[in-house]
Write a protein that holds these residues in place. Structure first.
Motif, short mmCIF file in Angstrom:
data_model
loop_
_atom_site.label_atom_id
_atom_site.label_comp_id
_atom_site.label_asym_id
_atom_site.label_seq_id
_atom_site.Cartn_x
_atom_site.Cartn_y
_atom_site.Cartn_z
N LEU A 142 -26.77 -33.92 5.09
CA LEU A 142 -26.65 -33.35 6.43
C LEU A 142 -25.23 -32.86 6.69
CD1 LEU A 142 -28.07 -32.71 9.06
CD2 LEU A 142 -27.54 -35.05 9.85
N THR A 143 -24.25 -33.61 6.22
CA THR A 143 -22.85 -33.19 6.38
C THR A 143 -22.61 -31.85 5.69
OG1 THR A 143 -22.01 -35.46 6.55
CG2 THR A 143 -20.47 -33.78 5.78
N ARG A 144 -23.07 -31.73 4.45
CA ARG A 144 -22.89 -30.48 3.72
C ARG A 144 -23.61 -29.33 4.42
NH1 ARG A 144 -23.58 -29.37 -2.74
NH2 ARG A 144 -21.62 -30.51 -2.73
N PHE A 145 -24.83 -29.60 4.89
CA PHE A 145 -25.59 -28.55 5.57
C PHE A 145 -24.85 -28.04 6.80
CE2 PHE A 145 -28.67 -27.00 8.63
CZ PHE A 145 -29.49 -26.19 7.87
N LEU A 146 -24.34 -28.94 7.63
CA LEU A 146 -23.70 -28.52 8.87
C LEU A 146 -22.39 -27.79 8.61
CD1 LEU A 146 -24.37 -31.66 11.10
CD2 LEU A 146 -25.41 -29.39 11.31
N ARG A 164 -12.49 -40.14 0.30
CA ARG A 164 -13.18 -38.85 0.42
C ARG A 164 -13.44 -38.49 1.88
NH1 ARG A 164 -11.86 -38.24 -4.77
NH2 ARG A 164 -13.27 -39.26 -6.25
N LYS A 165 -13.98 -39.43 2.66
CA LYS A 165 -14.43 -39.10 4.01
C LYS A 165 -13.30 -38.62 4.91
CE LYS A 165 -16.41 -43.09 4.74
NZ LYS A 165 -17.18 -44.17 5.38
N THR A 166 -12.12 -39.20 4.76
CA THR A 166 -10.98 -38.79 5.58
C THR A 166 -10.68 -37.31 5.40
OG1 THR A 166 -10.01 -41.00 5.45
CG2 THR A 166 -8.53 -39.18 6.04
N PHE A 167 -10.80 -36.84 4.17
CA PHE A 167 -10.50 -35.44 3.88
C PHE A 167 -11.61 -34.51 4.37
CE2 PHE A 167 -7.95 -37.85 0.87
CZ PHE A 167 -6.70 -37.26 1.05
N VAL A 168 -12.86 -34.99 4.37
CA VAL A 168 -13.94 -34.18 4.93
C VAL A 168 -13.75 -34.02 6.43
CG1 VAL A 168 -16.43 -34.04 5.31
CG2 VAL A 168 -15.56 -34.83 3.11
N THR A 224 -19.43 -27.27 12.79
CA THR A 224 -18.53 -27.78 11.76
C THR A 224 -17.99 -29.16 12.13
OG1 THR A 224 -17.90 -25.51 11.21
CG2 THR A 224 -16.46 -27.26 10.43
N LEU A 225 -17.60 -29.32 13.39
CA LEU A 225 -17.11 -30.63 13.84
C LEU A 225 -18.19 -31.70 13.72
CD1 LEU A 225 -14.99 -29.79 17.02
CD2 LEU A 225 -14.18 -30.78 14.87
N ALA A 226 -19.43 -31.34 14.02
CA ALA A 226 -20.53 -32.30 13.90
C ALA A 226 -20.66 -32.78 12.46
CB ALA A 226 -21.83 -31.68 14.38
N GLY A 227 -20.55 -31.86 11.49
CA GLY A 227 -20.61 -32.27 10.09
C GLY A 227 -19.49 -33.22 9.73
N GLY A 228 -18.27 -32.95 10.22
CA GLY A 228 -17.16 -33.83 9.92
C GLY A 228 -17.32 -35.22 10.52
N LEU A 229 -17.92 -35.30 11.70
CA LEU A 229 -18.12 -36.60 12.33
C LEU A 229 -19.21 -37.41 11.62
CD1 LEU A 229 -17.88 -35.62 16.10
CD2 LEU A 229 -16.16 -36.82 14.72
N LEU A 230 -20.28 -36.74 11.20
CA LEU A 230 -21.39 -37.45 10.59
C LEU A 230 -21.06 -38.01 9.22
CD1 LEU A 230 -24.44 -35.23 11.62
CD2 LEU A 230 -23.79 -37.47 12.52
N ALA A 260 -13.04 -29.29 -2.75
CA ALA A 260 -12.59 -30.31 -3.69
C ALA A 260 -13.24 -31.65 -3.43
CB ALA A 260 -11.07 -30.45 -3.60
N VAL A 261 -13.30 -32.04 -2.16
CA VAL A 261 -13.67 -33.41 -1.84
C VAL A 261 -15.18 -33.60 -1.71
CG1 VAL A 261 -13.34 -35.29 -0.18
CG2 VAL A 261 -11.45 -33.75 -0.71
N ASP A 262 -15.88 -32.62 -1.16
CA ASP A 262 -17.31 -32.80 -0.90
C ASP A 262 -18.10 -33.02 -2.18
OD1 ASP A 262 -19.85 -32.46 0.79
OD2 ASP A 262 -20.06 -30.88 -0.70
N GLN A 263 -17.84 -32.22 -3.21
CA GLN A 263 -18.60 -32.37 -4.45
C GLN A 263 -18.36 -33.74 -5.08
OE1 GLN A 263 -20.88 -30.41 -5.49
NE2 GLN A 263 -21.28 -31.02 -7.61
#
Length: 455
Positions: A278-282, A339-343, A441-447, A382-385
């Motif tokens: 879901l994060t990647r999708f958003l 990872r999550k901090t950078f997303v 985009t912000l929603a993806g970063g929060l989730l 870099a970080v998501d994959q």
């Protein structure tokens, strides 16, 4: 504490005999620069073949075929191609996971997909009707997505967790580089739609070969050693390892339903995988909303004299800034193990770029937004994959599960036009569009913070 299993750890073959490598073991040996470079070239081939026709060749070809209905024709052709991509990528990944070729699981799909994709591009070049172009582009998408299934999985197969963001930075950057390089090749180095498709077809195969020819991979044994006991059969013997799927050689009519069910990854059983999807999708949806109507934004809101050239300039700025952040932040992510901090960071940066486009409709603001958006997306690439490879449910199904994840890449490309058009028409024009991109985009970063198994 015992050390984790090595990448090429061997397990005894069932019933005795020579040892075979455990291809499902978590990798621990670092990959070299040559391995990363050749995989990046193969990834560049895929995205150059994907993006250049969509951005340049298909619009030119369809304009010649149907000048008055070119917009509808382009939507039809690209929409059908995206549908083929959604189906083909996870399906090819599933078969890749079960491929028992002596050349390994991924390399046959990389070279085979490259050849099929090149053939599809050549077929598309020869068409003179909208229907023919649609068929050709669907064939190209099928081959290229089979290749994509092969090039995205080696990071999970062969790269240790502590190196994944760095390697993912290089391969992820090829998405943007492919867009720019393809545009330069088809506008400056070659002329004509047919020669453009032909050049892309040749490059797709040529850039795939270094990784296929220079870097081997252990094959999936036809009779693997035990990974966990299966129930004993009537003859009293165990029947080898237990995998989450079924092998290609075992597929019968009665297995088709079970094979189809294997593509569903339950978010209840694997919540981190679901949140990562879901994060990647958003975030990809926000990026698609932010870039889809740049041409019309420059023409209608910014009143830039040559919007086509303007889009190319913004794309180059975007790519250079993505390159400036992808590798350094990948190295930093690997070093600190987070990872999550950078997303979250990349979502904030990308949302800031979208808000700049929403509030200021000038050419300098557009350049600044392209730079900020590129910097944020470079961090994300870099970080998501690397994050996604750490939440895959089953080692035996890596390519299939990454194919399911990749739907979160192609899905937004289909959904973005359907969302953007009514927003522009009824919800504030381009200000509403780019505000929506920022919110998504912000929603993806929060989730992404809901993921528990990754720091």
């Amino acid at each position: 504490m015992t050390d984790p299993p090595a990448r090429d750890a061997a397990l005894p073959r069932a019933g005795g005999g020579p040892e075979v490598p455990d291809v499902h073991a978590e990798p621990t040996a670092r990959v070299g620069a040559g391995w990363t470079a050749s995989l990046s070239l193969a990834t560049l081939a895929v995205f150059m073949a994907f993006m250049t026709p969509i951005q340049i060749l298909l619009p030119l070809q369809l304009e010649r075929i149907d000048p008055h209905g070119k917009s509808d024709a382009l939507s039809l052709v690209t929409g059908l191609g995206a549908l083929v991509a959604v189906v083909t990528n996870p399906l090819a990944g599933a078969w890749s996971d079960r491929t028992t070729s002596r050349f390994g699981r991924r390399r046959p799909w990389i070279v085979g997909g490259a050849a099929a994709g090149a053939a599809g591009l050549a077929f598309t070049a020869a068409q003179h009707t909208v229907a023919g172009v649609a068929v050709g582009w669907c064939l190209a998408q099928a081959g290229l997505n089979a290749m994509l299934a092969g090039v995205t999985t080696p990071i999970a197969d062969r790269v240790p967790v502590a190196q994944r963001a760095q390697v993912s930075g290089w391969t992820g950057l090829m998405q943007s580089v492919g867009l720019v390089l393809g545009a330069l090749i088809t506008t400056l180095l070659v002329t004509g739609v047919g020669s453009g498709y032909g050049t892309l077809a040749l490059l797709t195969v040529a850039l795939a070969l270094p990784f296929v020819l220079l870097h081997g991979e252990p094959p999936l044994p036809r009779e693997p050693g035990p990974r966990g006991p299966r129930p004993r059969g009537g003859d009293g013997r165990t029947s080898g390892i237990r995998t989450s799927g079924i092998r290609a050689s075992e597929i019968r009519a009665s297995d088709v339903r079970a094979f189809a069910r294997s593509f569903w990854v339950s978010p209840r059983r694997h919540p981190d995988f679901g949140w990562a999807w879901l994060t990647r999708f958003l975030i990809n949806l926000g990026n698609a909303l932010g870039t889809l109507y740049l041409f019309y934004f420059l023409a209608d809101a910014v009143h830039y004299g040559d919007p086509g050239t303007g889009v190319l300039i913004l794309t180059v700025v975007y790519t250079l800034c993505a390159a400036a952040t992808a590798i350094p932040f990948g190295v930093l992510s690997d070093r600190v193990g987070r990872r999550k901090t950078f997303v979250v960071l990349c979502s904030l940066v990308m949302a800031a770029a979208a808000l700049l486009l929403a509030l200021v409709h000038t050419w300098p603001a557009a350049i600044a937004a392209a730079a900020v958006l590129g910097a944020g997306f470079g961090i994300y690439l870099a970080v998501d994959q690397a994050l996604v490879t750490q939440v895959l449910p089953e080692a035996a199904d890596r390519a299939k599960d990454l194919g399911v994840i990749n739907i979160a890449n192609s899905g937004p490309q289909v959904l973005a036009p359907a969302l953007a058009a009514p927003v522009i028409a009824h919800l504030g024009g381009y200000t509403g569009l780019y505000t929506a991109a920022a919110v998504v985009t912000l929603a993806g970063g929060l989730l992404v913070r809901r993921i528990r198994s990754v720091a």
